[in-house]
Enzyme design. Structure first.
Site, mmCIF file in Angstrom:
data_model
loop_
_atom_site.group_PDB
_atom_site.id
_atom_site.type_symbol
_atom_site.label_atom_id
_atom_site.label_comp_id
_atom_site.label_asym_id
_atom_site.label_seq_id
_atom_site.Cartn_x
_atom_site.Cartn_y
_atom_site.Cartn_z
ATOM 1 N N LYS A 58 19.814 22.552 -25.781
ATOM 2 C CA LYS A 58 19.396 21.763 -26.943
ATOM 3 C C LYS A 58 20.429 21.872 -28.066
ATOM 4 O O LYS A 58 20.779 20.869 -28.689
ATOM 5 C CB LYS A 58 18.029 22.236 -27.443
ATOM 6 C CG LYS A 58 16.897 21.947 -26.487
ATOM 7 C CD LYS A 58 15.603 22.564 -26.996
ATOM 8 C CE LYS A 58 14.477 22.386 -26.011
ATOM 9 N NZ LYS A 58 13.220 23.016 -26.492
ATOM 10 N N GLY A 72 15.516 26.438 -30.055
ATOM 11 C CA GLY A 72 14.649 27.412 -29.418
ATOM 12 C C GLY A 72 13.918 26.824 -28.236
ATOM 13 O O GLY A 72 13.845 25.601 -28.073
ATOM 14 N N ASP A 73 13.364 27.703 -27.414
ATOM 15 C CA ASP A 73 12.541 27.257 -26.294
ATOM 16 C C ASP A 73 11.638 28.405 -25.856
ATOM 17 O O ASP A 73 11.889 29.563 -26.194
ATOM 18 C CB ASP A 73 13.391 26.791 -25.115
ATOM 19 C CG ASP A 73 12.617 25.815 -24.234
ATOM 20 O OD1 ASP A 73 12.710 24.597 -24.488
ATOM 21 O OD2 ASP A 73 11.900 26.264 -23.331
ATOM 22 N N GLN A 74 10.594 28.049 -25.118
ATOM 23 C CA GLN A 74 9.633 29.024 -24.596
ATOM 24 C C GLN A 74 9.324 28.711 -23.142
ATOM 25 O O GLN A 74 9.325 27.551 -22.739
ATOM 26 C CB GLN A 74 8.306 28.949 -25.342
ATOM 27 C CG GLN A 74 8.358 29.356 -26.780
ATOM 28 C CD GLN A 74 7.009 29.190 -27.436
ATOM 29 O OE1 GLN A 74 6.482 28.087 -27.488
ATOM 30 N NE2 GLN A 74 6.465 30.272 -27.942
#
Length: 196
Positions: A58, A72-74
């Site tokens: 991203k 960010g990511d999860q």
């Protein structure tokens, strides 16, 4: 002042930054998250590394030459199974039923890029246990939250009535919401983007 860009369409991540007094602009990154996740799974990449690689993708998609990019990511993992965002309310219901009465982890990654290069990254892994809620509670919850759940990994919003789904939560509330602010703010101060 350094220009800050959030490479995300996440309303929650943007709100977390702005509520903290951080001047940031949103610039959603368009990456094939599902395709990347599948490729990482084939490579045998762990959930924390997968979240970090997605965050990096991203950030790279929104590379700037005049500021800093936050991304960010999860990844939600329950007994080795990875859960993504539900595409429909029926799928959201299925995910919540699958998580009911079980413990899952939520590896959450954030990265900071300058001039197209990563200058900092961080991964946290909160652990959450859902209670054995009734189907009547679930139906009421789904009706009240509606399509907002489709934007959330695991189909719950802990910042709202979704907190009632849980029996126990371990880890940073910010990480669960998708953006560990305190480590990020330290990195932004180091980069000269926040006052020391």
């Amino acid at each position: 002042m350094t220009r800050l860009v959030l490479a995300s369409g996440s309303v929650t991540r943007l709100a977390l930054l702005r509520e903290s007094g951080v001047a940031v602009e949103a610039c959603p990154a368009f990456v094939d998250e599902a395709g990347l996740r599948e490729a990482f799974l084939r490579e045998g990449v762990g959930a924390g590394e997968m979240a970090l690689r997605l965050a990096r993708a991203k950030a790279e998609a929104v590379a700037l030459s005049d500021g800093l990019v936050i991304a960010g990511d999860q990844i939600l993992v329950c007994d080795g199974e990875i859960f993504g965002k539900a595409a429909t309310r029926a799928a959201a219901r299925g995910q919540l039923l699958a998580l009911r009465g079980r413990t899952h982890t939520l590896p959450t990654a954030v990265t900071l890029y300058r001039d197209g290069r990563e200058i900092w990254s961080h991964v946290e892994t909160p652990c959450l246990t859902m209670r054995a809620f009734s189907e009547a509670f679930l139906d009421d919850y789904l009706a009240a939250e509606g399509d907002a759940l489709l934007a959330c990994v695991g189909a719950y919003r802990l910042e709202g009535r979704g907190v009632q789904l849980f029996a126990a939560v371990e880890g940073s509330h910010d990480a669960i919401l998708g953006l560990p602010r305190l480590p990020l703010f330290g990195a932004l101060r180091e980069a000269g983007a926040l006052a020391t």
